[in-house]
Enzyme design. Structure first.
Site, mmCIF file in Angstrom:
data_model
loop_
_atom_site.group_PDB
_atom_site.id
_atom_site.type_symbol
_atom_site.label_atom_id
_atom_site.label_comp_id
_atom_site.label_asym_id
_atom_site.label_seq_id
_atom_site.Cartn_x
_atom_site.Cartn_y
_atom_site.Cartn_z
ATOM 1 N N LYS A 43 63.701 64.437 38.915
ATOM 2 C CA LYS A 43 64.199 64.478 37.530
ATOM 3 C C LYS A 43 63.272 63.741 36.569
ATOM 4 O O LYS A 43 63.229 64.050 35.367
ATOM 5 C CB LYS A 43 65.625 63.928 37.448
ATOM 6 C CG LYS A 43 65.837 62.556 38.089
ATOM 7 C CD LYS A 43 65.586 61.384 37.159
ATOM 8 C CE LYS A 43 65.780 60.067 37.887
ATOM 9 N NZ LYS A 43 65.565 58.889 37.033
ATOM 10 N N SER A 76 64.925 45.168 36.217
ATOM 11 C CA SER A 76 66.207 45.443 35.563
ATOM 12 C C SER A 76 67.264 45.915 36.543
ATOM 13 O O SER A 76 68.417 45.443 36.516
ATOM 14 C CB SER A 76 66.018 46.508 34.470
ATOM 15 O OG SER A 76 65.108 46.071 33.500
ATOM 16 N N GLU A 78 57.874 56.077 36.856
ATOM 17 C CA GLU A 78 57.812 56.772 38.142
ATOM 18 C C GLU A 78 57.408 58.235 37.994
ATOM 19 O O GLU A 78 56.805 58.825 38.894
ATOM 20 C CB GLU A 78 59.167 56.685 38.857
ATOM 21 C CG GLU A 78 59.512 55.304 39.381
ATOM 22 C CD GLU A 78 58.720 54.915 40.625
ATOM 23 O OE1 GLU A 78 57.862 55.714 41.079
ATOM 24 O OE2 GLU A 78 58.940 53.796 41.126
#
Length: 341
Positions: A193, A12, A283
């Site tokens: 994050k 993507s 991830e």
């Protein structure tokens, strides 16, 4: 100015960046390492995860990395973190010009070495290219960028001239680009994050509320800043786009695969089952393991990361992890070392 680019990664983000640069007049080649998937992209000009996007016929899709890199001075790495080293070795085998720009758009940390992606690239690429690596990061879901929804990101390297060149390359009316010299902070924010997003998803899966998510985001940022500072990042970087910005969007967006994965874990699904249902690389799973190891190595307090690790890899019940977080020793909110920003 560079007018051709090789995008390494036909997912993507790679396809989105390919179209962005194509519409700016660049000649584009996209390398998709799976030959079957490359053939599908060539024929259908469609990507499963961006069904509204038509890949222009002028964008070449190839499964040959040497073909993709031929004649270009701009290489964009948009790959899952766990394959970056393997691909970097392939890049190193090809004689690229010494003024080639390498843009890392992958977010993550390498499990075996605990290194950032730019460090992985630097270890494998020829010496002449090691100072030509720039990181691109920030709150930028491909689903929105591909629709030209206004997005703001940051590029980072220690070379300000190179930063400005890459800033100019990617800048569009819907894709605003800032520069930052703190490559460590920008990369660590973009990687860490994802751990907090997994935790936020777990909270959603447990049916917790907005108060809980706000607490996770806020205290998660403290953890990210603690570890980043120990590794050499500037604490102020984490209040920017690659820190707070990316953290907010990844913890709250319906497009966030890390948050969506965490929600499945919070609902009681196993790690294997949750990953199989996402059908994309998450991830945050690998990064949780690496960050847990880094926290132990540098003796950094990262309680949210530790509980996420225990839930994902030690079969701890999410509800017990929440309880243990809430019942930690009472302490002041502000830490003196983080006030020196």
């Amino acid at each position: 100015m560079v007018k051709s680019a090789a995008i390494l990664g036909g997912g993507s983000w790679g396809i989105t960046l390919a179209i962005l640069l194509f519409e700016k007049g660049f000649s584009i080649k996209v390398w998709e390492f799976e030959r079957k998937q490359a053939e599908i992209l060539r024929k259908k000009r469609k990507l499963r995860f961006l069904p509204w996007v038509d890949i222009p016929q002028e964008i070449e899709i190839t499964s040959s990395i040497s073909n993709a890199l031929e004649g270009t001075r701009l290489v964009i790495v948009a790959l899952p973190s766990h394959v970056v080293r393997r691909v970097a070795k392939k890049i190193a085998e090809i004689a690229l010009p010494e003024d080639t720009i390498i843009v890392n758009a992958s977010k993550g940390l390498e499990n075996s070495t605990l290194l950032r992606m730019s460090e992985v690239l630097s270890e494998e690429l020829p010496r002449k290219l090691r100072k030509r690596i720039v990181v691109l990061s920030g709150p930028s879901h491909a689903e929105e960028v591909s629709r030209k929804i206004p997005t703001t990101v940051v590029v980072a390297s220690t070379n300000e001239k190179l930063n400005r060149e890459v800033q100019k390359i990617f800048f569009t009316p819907y894709f605003r680009v800032y520069t930052n010299s703190d490559i460590i902070g920008v990369e660590m924010g973009g990687a860490l994050k994802n751990i907090i997003a997994v935790a936020a998803g777990i909270a959603d899966g447990l049916g917790l509320g907005d108060n809980s998510k706000a607490a996770l985001i806020t205290r998660g940022l403290v953890e990210i800043t603690r570890l980043g500072k120990v590794l050499g990042a500037k604490p102020a970087t984490f209040s920017g786009l690659s820190g707070m910005g990316d953290l907010i969007v990844t913890c709250t967006s319906r497009y966030s695969r890390n948050r969506n994965f965490g929600e499945k874990i919070g609902q009681g699904k196993s790690l294997k089952k949750a990953l199989s249902e996402i059908k994309m690389v998450v991830e945050g799973v690998r990064t949780t393991k690496v960050a847990y190891q880094l926290a132990k190595k540098y003796k950094v307090s990262m309680p949210i990361t530790e509980q996420a690790y225990n839930v994902l890899f030690k079969n701890k019940k999410p509800s017990e992890a929440v309880r243990d977080l809430m019942l930690r020793e009472a302490k002041p909110e502000l830490e003196e070392e983080l006030l020196k920003m």
